[in-house]
Design a protein around this motif. Structure first.
Motif, PDB file in Angstrom:
ATOM      1  N   ILE A 166     -34.333   0.005 -66.548  1.00 33.67           N
ATOM      2  CA  ILE A 166     -34.807  -0.775 -67.687  1.00 33.67           C
ATOM      3  C   ILE A 166     -33.654  -1.556 -68.292  1.00 33.67           C
ATOM      4  CG2 ILE A 166     -35.808  -0.603 -70.001  1.00 33.67           C
ATOM      5  CD1 ILE A 166     -37.307   1.916 -68.960  1.00 33.67           C
ATOM      6  N   GLY A 167     -32.486  -0.898 -68.400  1.00 35.49           N
ATOM      7  CA  GLY A 167     -31.321  -1.531 -69.011  1.00 35.49           C
ATOM      8  C   GLY A 167     -30.835  -2.737 -68.247  1.00 35.49           C
ATOM      9  N   ALA A 168     -30.840  -2.644 -66.913  1.00 35.95           N
ATOM     10  CA  ALA A 168     -30.384  -3.778 -66.114  1.00 35.95           C
ATOM     11  C   ALA A 168     -31.290  -4.983 -66.350  1.00 35.95           C
ATOM     12  CB  ALA A 168     -30.340  -3.411 -64.636  1.00 35.95           C
ATOM     13  N   VAL A 170     -33.370  -5.372 -69.198  1.00 38.98           N
ATOM     14  CA  VAL A 170     -33.246  -5.755 -70.610  1.00 38.98           C
ATOM     15  C   VAL A 170     -31.927  -6.492 -70.843  1.00 38.98           C
ATOM     16  CG1 VAL A 170     -32.874  -4.807 -72.924  1.00 38.98           C
ATOM     17  CG2 VAL A 170     -34.737  -3.936 -71.510  1.00 38.98           C
ATOM     18  N   GLY A 171     -30.865  -6.055 -70.137  1.00 42.90           N
ATOM     19  CA  GLY A 171     -29.547  -6.678 -70.296  1.00 42.90           C
ATOM     20  C   GLY A 171     -29.572  -8.169 -70.040  1.00 42.90           C
ATOM     21  N   VAL A 174     -31.194  -9.766 -73.117  1.00 45.60           N
ATOM     22  CA  VAL A 174     -30.284  -9.728 -74.264  1.00 45.60           C
ATOM     23  C   VAL A 174     -29.165 -10.761 -74.080  1.00 45.60           C
ATOM     24  CG1 VAL A 174     -28.600  -8.298 -75.515  1.00 45.60           C
ATOM     25  CG2 VAL A 174     -30.769  -7.303 -74.793  1.00 45.60           C
ATOM     26  N   LEU A 178     -28.415 -13.575 -76.991  1.00 43.31           N
ATOM     27  CA  LEU A 178     -27.297 -13.432 -77.926  1.00 43.31           C
ATOM     28  C   LEU A 178     -26.232 -14.496 -77.642  1.00 43.31           C
ATOM     29  CD1 LEU A 178     -26.648  -9.574 -78.190  1.00 43.31           C
ATOM     30  CD2 LEU A 178     -27.881 -11.038 -79.766  1.00 43.31           C
ATOM     31  N   PRO A 179     -25.687 -15.091 -78.734  1.00 44.77           N
ATOM     32  CA  PRO A 179     -24.660 -16.127 -78.533  1.00 44.77           C
ATOM     33  C   PRO A 179     -23.285 -15.492 -78.295  1.00 44.77           C
ATOM     34  CG  PRO A 179     -25.111 -15.875 -80.870  1.00 44.77           C
ATOM     35  CD  PRO A 179     -25.980 -14.872 -80.165  1.00 44.77           C
ATOM     36  N   LEU A 180     -23.093 -14.840 -77.138  1.00 44.71           N
ATOM     37  CA  LEU A 180     -21.843 -14.127 -76.888  1.00 44.71           C
ATOM     38  C   LEU A 180     -20.799 -15.072 -76.329  1.00 44.71           C
ATOM     39  CD1 LEU A 180     -23.343 -10.928 -75.261  1.00 44.71           C
ATOM     40  CD2 LEU A 180     -22.620 -11.244 -77.627  1.00 44.71           C
ATOM     41  N   ALA A 185     -17.697  -8.737 -74.129  1.00 39.82           N
ATOM     42  CA  ALA A 185     -18.936  -8.266 -74.748  1.00 39.82           C
ATOM     43  C   ALA A 185     -20.038  -8.130 -73.702  1.00 39.82           C
ATOM     44  CB  ALA A 185     -19.365  -9.224 -75.857  1.00 39.82           C
ATOM     45  N   ALA A 188     -19.302  -4.967 -71.650  1.00 44.47           N
ATOM     46  CA  ALA A 188     -19.462  -3.751 -72.444  1.00 44.47           C
ATOM     47  C   ALA A 188     -20.937  -3.436 -72.661  1.00 44.47           C
ATOM     48  CB  ALA A 188     -18.748  -3.902 -73.785  1.00 44.47           C
ATOM     49  N   LEU A 189     -21.743  -4.477 -72.853  1.00 42.75           N
ATOM     50  CA  LEU A 189     -23.184  -4.312 -73.061  1.00 42.75           C
ATOM     51  C   LEU A 189     -23.827  -3.534 -71.890  1.00 42.75           C
ATOM     52  CD1 LEU A 189     -25.184  -7.567 -73.768  1.00 42.75           C
ATOM     53  CD2 LEU A 189     -25.728  -6.251 -71.788  1.00 42.75           C
ATOM     54  N   PHE A 190     -23.458  -3.905 -70.662  1.00 44.23           N
ATOM     55  CA  PHE A 190     -24.029  -3.209 -69.503  1.00 44.23           C
ATOM     56  C   PHE A 190     -23.432  -1.817 -69.325  1.00 44.23           C
ATOM     57  CE2 PHE A 190     -25.318  -7.509 -68.143  1.00 44.23           C
ATOM     58  CZ  PHE A 190     -26.613  -7.242 -67.787  1.00 44.23           C
ATOM     59  N   GLY A 193     -24.808   0.381 -72.309  1.00 43.47           N
ATOM     60  CA  GLY A 193     -26.264   0.446 -72.369  1.00 43.47           C
ATOM     61  C   GLY A 193     -26.925   0.970 -71.119  1.00 43.47           C
ATOM     62  N   ALA A 194     -26.382   0.667 -69.944  1.00 41.42           N
ATOM     63  CA  ALA A 194     -27.121   0.979 -68.719  1.00 41.42           C
ATOM     64  C   ALA A 194     -26.240   1.524 -67.589  1.00 41.42           C
ATOM     65  CB  ALA A 194     -27.872  -0.262 -68.242  1.00 41.42           C
TER      66      ALA A 194
END
Lengths: 236, 139
Positions: A166-168, A170-171, A174, A178-180, A185, A188-190, A193-194
């Motif tokens: 799910i995370g892969a 949803v990532g 996201v 998101l304006p990354l 960032a 780190a999110l992956f 989170g996943a």
């Protein structure tokens, strides 16, 4: 020997299920390359097809995993492989470790807090709720913690893999919203989170993202093993 | 063991052959497992093996090139190794009903929150430090 007798041989079963797992994975990968939709992810399609086959042939999980356990065991050497991208990104990591640490602490707290609160709201309690808590950490760490806090390591393993799948997916969503600015960032999110599955996805996005995801995944695991007893104190 | 003590031909084989490199990854993992068992460290063998490899890279005892091809292949195909674990669901039929839907929703919401918080924390800190860097450069 008849076909039925051959089918009962453990070695034949191991060969058939291993081959089926690898072939279905390759097929799922091809499908995903042709139609890159999140619900066509190899980690969703391959297990689904295998599950249908196992149910149709009335094969239990124990029979299946006995022959395919060697594939899961390869996760050990695969973990060692993270040394390469981490070493190659060492300059970036040395310069930016405070940022990564901040993200890891914030992410871990969010993981535990949201899991616990949502489980409470949805009326999931007892062993099941405790098994859900260590979900955001990679499998070997998560199972360790799950047992320690009174969850079921077996169930936690399933939730970890589901979180990865799910995370892969949803990532990607996201990431698009998101304006990354920094690759830091994104990696780190992956990683937080996943874990493993997310890190594999991050590697497909970029080498730097993949390296950071791998590093963060390992560090979050270590951090949570150290913090688990403390967290449990608060949750009781 | 220094790199020089390995015969040149073996070095060349190690540099070129993906399968030999995967074997090397396996050796590090096995060493990690053995270390975990003898010292009682509560860490998986793969993690200890990874730290060992990193230390050797940093110390100059092992060249990254002798692991790179194997490692890249392993990382690219890692999803395959997760596939069999998902079939544990076969043993938990209770998760196929309403309970499963609840857990599915929980995982989606929680994971999205974790990702947003992590990414925003890192990115906001990144922008701060960038601004500090540029203002100090101007001053």
């Amino acid at each position: 020997m008849t076909a039925a007798a051959l089918w009962r041989e453990p070695l034949a079963q191991a060969a058939v299920w291993s081959l089926a797992t690898i072939l279905l994975y390759l097929l799922a990968k091809r499908l995903h390359r042709r139609w890159p939709r999140w619900w066509l992810m190899p980690l969703a399609v391959a297990p689904a097809l295998l599950m249908i086959a196992a149910l149709a042939l009335n094969v239990s999980y124990r029979d299946y995993i006995r022959g395919t356990h060697w594939l899961v065991a390869l996760l050990g050497p695969a973990t060692v492989a993270f040394a390469v991208p981490i070493y190659e990104q060492r300059a970036l990591i040395r310069r930016r470790w405070p940022l990564l640490l901040a993200g890891m602490v914030a992410g871990s707290l969010t993981a535990v807090a949201t899991s616990w609160a949502l489980a409470y709201v949805l009326g999931i309690d007892g062993e099941l709720r405790l098994s859900l808590l260590p979900r955001s950490i990679s499998t070997p760490f998560a199972m360790e913690i799950s047992g320690e806090i009174g969850g079921s390591p077996d169930l936690t393993a399933v939730f970890v893999v589901l979180t990865g799948i799910i995370g892969a997916a949803v990532g990607d969503i996201v990431l698009a919203r998101l304006p990354l600015r920094s690759t830091l960032a994104k990696g780190a999110l992956f990683g937080v989170g996943a874990h493993g599955a997310g890190t594999a996805r991050a590697h497909q996005i970029g080498r730097e993202e993949g390296a950071i995801a791998g590093l963060v995944m390992v560090l979050v695991g270590l951090m949570n093993v150290a913090l688990a007893p403390l967290i449990v104190q608060f949750m009781r | 063991m220094t790199h020089r003590s390995i015969p040149i031909q073996l070095q060349r084989l190690l540099r070129r052959n993906r399968l030999v490199q995967i074997g090397l990854l396996g050796a590090f993992w096995a060493a990690g497992e053995a270390l975990a068992r003898t010292t009682g460290l509560p860490l998986p063998g793969g993690i200890i093996g990874m730290v060992l490899a990193l230390v050797l890279f940093l110390a100059g005892g092992l060249k990254v090139a002798s692991m790179k091809r194997g490692a890249n292949w392993m990382l690219a195909e890692m999803l395959l190794f997760f596939v069999p674990a998902v079939l544990a669901l076969l043993d938990h039929r209770e998760l196929f009903g309403l309970l499963g839907l609840k857990i599915f929703a929980l995982i989606i919401v929680s994971t999205t929150a974790v990702m947003c918080v992590t990414a925003l924390t890192v990115d906001i800190c990144y922008r701060w430090t960038e601004r500090d860097d540029s203002s100090s450069a101007v001053a």
